[in-house]
Scaffold this motif. Sequence first.
Motif, PDB file in Angstrom:
ATOM      1  N   PRO A 231       0.814  -1.230   0.000  1.00 40.89           N
ATOM      2  CA  PRO A 231       0.000   0.000   0.000  1.00 40.89           C
ATOM      3  C   PRO A 231       0.841   1.271   0.000  1.00 40.89           C
ATOM      4  CG  PRO A 231      -0.909  -1.587   1.543  1.00 40.89           C
ATOM      5  CD  PRO A 231       0.421  -2.136   1.095  1.00 40.89           C
ATOM      6  N   PHE A 232       1.988   1.239   0.688  1.00 44.49           N
ATOM      7  CA  PHE A 232       2.843   2.431   0.690  1.00 44.49           C
ATOM      8  C   PHE A 232       3.378   2.711  -0.698  1.00 44.49           C
ATOM      9  CE2 PHE A 232       7.152   4.137   0.590  1.00 44.49           C
ATOM     10  CZ  PHE A 232       6.927   5.389   1.131  1.00 44.49           C
ATOM     11  N   PHE A 233       3.913   1.688  -1.375  1.00 48.21           N
ATOM     12  CA  PHE A 233       4.477   1.913  -2.704  1.00 48.21           C
ATOM     13  C   PHE A 233       3.385   2.234  -3.726  1.00 48.21           C
ATOM     14  CE2 PHE A 233       7.928  -0.580  -0.699  1.00 48.21           C
ATOM     15  CZ  PHE A 233       8.933   0.354  -0.834  1.00 48.21           C
ATOM     16  N   ASN A 234       2.172   1.704  -3.529  1.00 44.58           N
ATOM     17  CA  ASN A 234       1.053   2.100  -4.392  1.00 44.58           C
ATOM     18  C   ASN A 234       0.736   3.575  -4.213  1.00 44.58           C
ATOM     19  OD1 ASN A 234       0.769  -0.481  -5.399  1.00 44.58           O
ATOM     20  ND2 ASN A 234      -0.866  -1.071  -3.987  1.00 44.58           N
ATOM     21  N   TRP A 235       0.791   4.027  -2.955  1.00 47.29           N
ATOM     22  CA  TRP A 235       0.568   5.455  -2.669  1.00 47.29           C
ATOM     23  C   TRP A 235       1.629   6.303  -3.347  1.00 47.29           C
ATOM     24  CZ3 TRP A 235       4.105   8.448   0.155  1.00 47.29           C
ATOM     25  CH2 TRP A 235       3.680   9.755   0.471  1.00 47.29           C
ATOM     26  N   ARG A 236       2.884   5.884  -3.238  1.00 44.17           N
ATOM     27  CA  ARG A 236       3.954   6.645  -3.875  1.00 44.17           C
ATOM     28  C   ARG A 236       3.812   6.644  -5.398  1.00 44.17           C
ATOM     29  NH1 ARG A 236      10.183   4.898  -3.891  1.00 44.17           N
ATOM     30  NH2 ARG A 236       9.299   3.686  -5.597  1.00 44.17           N
ATOM     31  N   ASP A 237       3.437   5.495  -5.956  1.00 43.73           N
ATOM     32  CA  ASP A 237       3.232   5.423  -7.404  1.00 43.73           C
ATOM     33  C   ASP A 237       2.152   6.407  -7.845  1.00 43.73           C
ATOM     34  OD1 ASP A 237       5.146   3.458  -7.597  1.00 43.73           O
ATOM     35  OD2 ASP A 237       3.709   1.794  -7.756  1.00 43.73           O
ATOM     36  N   ARG A 238       1.113   6.556  -7.017  1.00 43.55           N
ATOM     37  CA  ARG A 238       0.040   7.493  -7.355  1.00 43.55           C
ATOM     38  C   ARG A 238       0.556   8.932  -7.348  1.00 43.55           C
ATOM     39  NH1 ARG A 238      -3.530  10.168  -4.133  1.00 43.55           N
ATOM     40  NH2 ARG A 238      -3.024   8.894  -2.308  1.00 43.55           N
ATOM     41  N   LEU A 239       1.411   9.263  -6.385  1.00 46.18           N
ATOM     42  CA  LEU A 239       2.008  10.599  -6.366  1.00 46.18           C
ATOM     43  C   LEU A 239       2.774  10.865  -7.656  1.00 46.18           C
ATOM     44  CD1 LEU A 239       3.539  11.299  -2.821  1.00 46.18           C
ATOM     45  CD2 LEU A 239       1.610  12.434  -3.897  1.00 46.18           C
ATOM     46  N   TYR A 240       3.545   9.879  -8.090  1.00 47.05           N
ATOM     47  CA  TYR A 240       4.314  10.037  -9.318  1.00 47.05           C
ATOM     48  C   TYR A 240       3.404  10.184 -10.527  1.00 47.05           C
ATOM     49  CZ  TYR A 240       9.062   9.472  -7.580  1.00 47.05           C
ATOM     50  OH  TYR A 240      10.261   9.686  -6.963  1.00 47.05           O
ATOM     51  N   THR A 241       2.394   9.330 -10.605  1.00 47.33           N
ATOM     52  CA  THR A 241       1.485   9.372 -11.751  1.00 47.33           C
ATOM     53  C   THR A 241       0.760  10.711 -11.846  1.00 47.33           C
ATOM     54  OG1 THR A 241       1.141   6.976 -11.626  1.00 47.33           O
ATOM     55  CG2 THR A 241      -0.510   8.254 -12.810  1.00 47.33           C
ATOM     56  N   GLU A 242       0.343  11.245 -10.709  1.00 46.65           N
ATOM     57  CA  GLU A 242      -0.462  12.463 -10.709  1.00 46.65           C
ATOM     58  C   GLU A 242       0.368  13.733 -10.814  1.00 46.65           C
ATOM     59  OE1 GLU A 242      -2.949  12.367  -7.259  1.00 46.65           O
ATOM     60  OE2 GLU A 242      -4.168  10.692  -8.002  1.00 46.65           O
ATOM     61  N   TYR A 243       1.594  13.725 -10.304  1.00 47.19           N
ATOM     62  CA  TYR A 243       2.310  14.987 -10.181  1.00 47.19           C
ATOM     63  C   TYR A 243       3.703  15.026 -10.807  1.00 47.19           C
ATOM     64  CZ  TYR A 243      -1.361  15.531  -6.696  1.00 47.19           C
ATOM     65  OH  TYR A 243      -2.567  15.566  -6.058  1.00 47.19           O
ATOM     66  N   ARG A 244       4.382  13.908 -10.880  1.00 48.69           N
ATOM     67  CA  ARG A 244       5.767  13.933 -11.379  1.00 48.69           C
ATOM     68  C   ARG A 244       5.774  13.958 -12.895  1.00 48.69           C
ATOM     69  NH1 ARG A 244      10.670  14.709 -12.073  1.00 48.69           N
ATOM     70  NH2 ARG A 244      12.330  13.469 -11.101  1.00 48.69           N
ATOM     71  N   LYS A 245       6.565  14.843 -13.480  1.00 45.46           N
ATOM     72  CA  LYS A 245       6.639  14.947 -14.927  1.00 45.46           C
ATOM     73  C   LYS A 245       7.636  13.931 -15.482  1.00 45.46           C
ATOM     74  CE  LYS A 245       5.399  19.838 -15.181  1.00 45.46           C
ATOM     75  NZ  LYS A 245       5.839  21.198 -15.573  1.00 45.46           N
TER      76      LYS A 245
END
Length: 265
Positions: A231-245
């Motif tokens: 769940p933690f890495f899924n959360w981090r992946d979501r941050l990347y998908t939504e905000y990281r260029k």
Amino acid sequence: MLELYQFEMSHYCEKVRLILDYKGLAYRKIEVTPGIGQLDLYRMSGQRQVPVLKDGNEVIADSTAIGKYLDRQYPDRPVIPTDPKQKGLCFMLEDWADEVLGLNARKAMLAAFSQSPDFRTAALPTSTPALLKNLIGSVPSEVLDVLSFGVGMGPDALHSAKASLRQNLEALTFILLDHPYLISDQPTLADFAVAGLSMYIKFPSGPYLDIPEGLKGKGVPGVADIGTFEPFFNWRDRLYTEYRKSFTPATSPSSSTRPTSIDIE
């Protein structure tokens, strides 16, 4: 344009890149050459560490100071809460990520390179000859353990770092069970610190970093591959998908000893 003096593989620089991308700010990445490039950095900022942000005549060193500066100077999409309690929690968790999570992650990554031939060879550029890859992969882990011990990171210290990381990730996973972010309903400086400083535990997949393809999605054995922390890495992946260029170099890598510039629009 903003200029970020950085090492691509620095997790503190990744923390700043996440904030810049979240705020939608255009910036130029300037890769600092270890040694000679750090002398240039010292003349500019009075110290040799990255990241350093240059905004016109303003020069800001340290990832925390950069995050605070960006919120003052570019207040759209703030990363520091206005609520006093949330602000205090944000600063406390961000400092913990810098001083505890990041340090443990770096030690655990060194242990992984020492103990895992696959992890070692994955870090090599794709252009590395197969013979050299096999040679590096075949170096006995005992030899690398001795080298680590020589710089104050013996087997006991590395084992302790991995044990601490498991506790760190367990705590973060509990916090995120019923919350989209660590502090509030919006991402804060704490979220981007934790996401960036966890880079060494498991490198993000996708076109975000200019690192060997073999490293993307790879993590520290015995930590990143534990299902409890998914769940933690899924959360981090979501941050990347939504905000990281996505990483799109504007120029080919330079053979010069000077820093290279990359535009991020």
